[in-house]
Design a protein around this motif. Sequence first.
Motif, mmCIF file in Angstrom:
data_model
loop_
_atom_site.group_PDB
_atom_site.id
_atom_site.type_symbol
_atom_site.label_atom_id
_atom_site.label_comp_id
_atom_site.label_asym_id
_atom_site.label_seq_id
_atom_site.Cartn_x
_atom_site.Cartn_y
_atom_site.Cartn_z
ATOM 1 N N UNK A 69 -11.966 0.560 14.525
ATOM 2 C CA UNK A 69 -12.398 -0.479 13.585
ATOM 3 C C UNK A 69 -13.476 -0.024 12.600
ATOM 4 N N UNK A 70 -13.910 1.224 12.706
ATOM 5 C CA UNK A 70 -14.909 1.731 11.784
ATOM 6 C C UNK A 70 -16.324 1.571 12.311
ATOM 7 N N UNK A 71 -17.220 2.378 11.774
ATOM 8 C CA UNK A 71 -18.610 2.347 12.233
ATOM 9 C C UNK A 71 -19.315 1.082 11.777
ATOM 10 N N UNK A 72 -19.112 0.692 10.524
ATOM 11 C CA UNK A 72 -19.809 -0.476 9.987
ATOM 12 C C UNK A 72 -19.482 -1.741 10.766
ATOM 13 N N UNK A 73 -18.225 -1.898 11.147
ATOM 14 C CA UNK A 73 -17.811 -3.118 11.843
ATOM 15 C C UNK A 73 -18.198 -3.136 13.316
ATOM 16 N N UNK A 80 -26.396 3.077 16.780
ATOM 17 C CA UNK A 80 -25.004 3.115 17.230
ATOM 18 C C UNK A 80 -24.363 4.464 16.930
ATOM 19 N N UNK A 81 -24.745 5.079 15.799
ATOM 20 C CA UNK A 81 -24.188 6.394 15.481
ATOM 21 C C UNK A 81 -24.593 7.443 16.517
ATOM 22 N N UNK A 82 -25.813 7.352 17.023
ATOM 23 C CA UNK A 82 -26.299 8.345 17.992
ATOM 24 C C UNK A 82 -25.620 8.213 19.347
ATOM 25 N N UNK A 83 -24.872 7.127 19.556
ATOM 26 C CA UNK A 83 -24.161 6.951 20.827
ATOM 27 C C UNK A 83 -23.158 8.074 21.083
ATOM 28 N N UNK A 84 -22.694 8.738 20.027
ATOM 29 C CA UNK A 84 -21.675 9.777 20.204
ATOM 30 C C UNK A 84 -22.280 11.132 20.536
ATOM 31 N N UNK A 107 -13.020 11.564 15.751
ATOM 32 C CA UNK A 107 -14.456 11.364 15.590
ATOM 33 C C UNK A 107 -15.034 12.372 14.605
ATOM 34 N N UNK A 108 -14.635 13.628 14.735
ATOM 35 C CA UNK A 108 -15.128 14.644 13.805
ATOM 36 C C UNK A 108 -14.656 14.337 12.383
ATOM 37 N N UNK A 109 -13.417 13.854 12.252
ATOM 38 C CA UNK A 109 -12.929 13.490 10.925
ATOM 39 C C UNK A 109 -13.763 12.365 10.312
ATOM 40 N N UNK A 110 -14.261 11.472 11.147
ATOM 41 C CA UNK A 110 -15.094 10.382 10.643
ATOM 42 C C UNK A 110 -16.406 10.889 10.046
ATOM 43 N N UNK A 111 -16.864 12.075 10.494
ATOM 44 C CA UNK A 111 -18.117 12.599 9.960
ATOM 45 C C UNK A 111 -18.000 12.934 8.480
ATOM 46 N N UNK A 112 -16.783 12.995 7.977
ATOM 47 C CA UNK A 112 -16.580 13.271 6.554
ATOM 48 C C UNK A 112 -16.966 12.077 5.696
ATOM 49 N N UNK A 142 -22.873 9.417 11.160
ATOM 50 C CA UNK A 142 -22.230 10.320 12.114
ATOM 51 C C UNK A 142 -22.376 11.770 11.670
ATOM 52 N N UNK A 143 -22.292 11.998 10.351
ATOM 53 C CA UNK A 143 -22.458 13.364 9.846
ATOM 54 C C UNK A 143 -23.839 13.906 10.203
ATOM 55 N N UNK A 144 -24.852 13.059 10.108
ATOM 56 C CA UNK A 144 -26.212 13.486 10.432
ATOM 57 C C UNK A 144 -26.320 13.872 11.899
#
Length: 216
Positions: A40-44, A68-72, A122-127, A132-134
């Motif tokens: 569903x995306x990070x924002x949602x 929430x991003x640091x959860x990964x 997940x790695x693709x989402x960092x793009x 998540x990229x950070x």
Amino acid sequence: MAAARGGTRRPTGRPPLTEERKAEIRQEIARAAVDLFVTQGVTATTGEQIGAAVGVSARTVWRYFPSKESCVRPLFTAGIDLIAECLRRWRPGEPLEEVIDREFTADDRLLSVPDRSTVGALVRLTRTEPGLRAIWLQTYDEAEPAFARALATRAGLPADDLCPAIQAAMLNAALRAAVEHHAWHTTGTEPDPATAQARLTATMRSALAVVAEGLA
């Protein structure tokens, strides 16, 4: 209620969590966050949703992770210690890519989730997700000193020697480039996790072979 005879109070409440159980909870939160981010995306995605997927409160989620991003992070950092162990066990004259290949096969800590295609997603989402990229880049930034110490130990050099620091930077860049290359060129529709793992391992072997001469 009166204190027990002799002034000793009986322990009340739940016993404290062991470090092993805390690590398990962190992994459970990480996996739930990844599933939600991918679907569903990070924002949602909210902390409440992540907690509900694990069976804990949002307060518990924030106790373990600041955002929430640091959860990964546990999924990104799973392989750092193992790769450092590989470097310390790396024998003179042995191709580094063979060492990593052997450890990938023998130990599943490098990708500590059942579905490797989820990690690729997940790695693709960092793009497209700066948060998540950070976290992704910070993970590799923190890995580099660990690799440098392992290489210094292997070579019998001081921990702050420049040579293993440069070698660690080369290795770190190669590993990140390999994982990203694999993710960018994978659709997430591998027939099974074993195939995804084999393809990732092959990509990493190719990257390590490129830098092996400089690390020898």
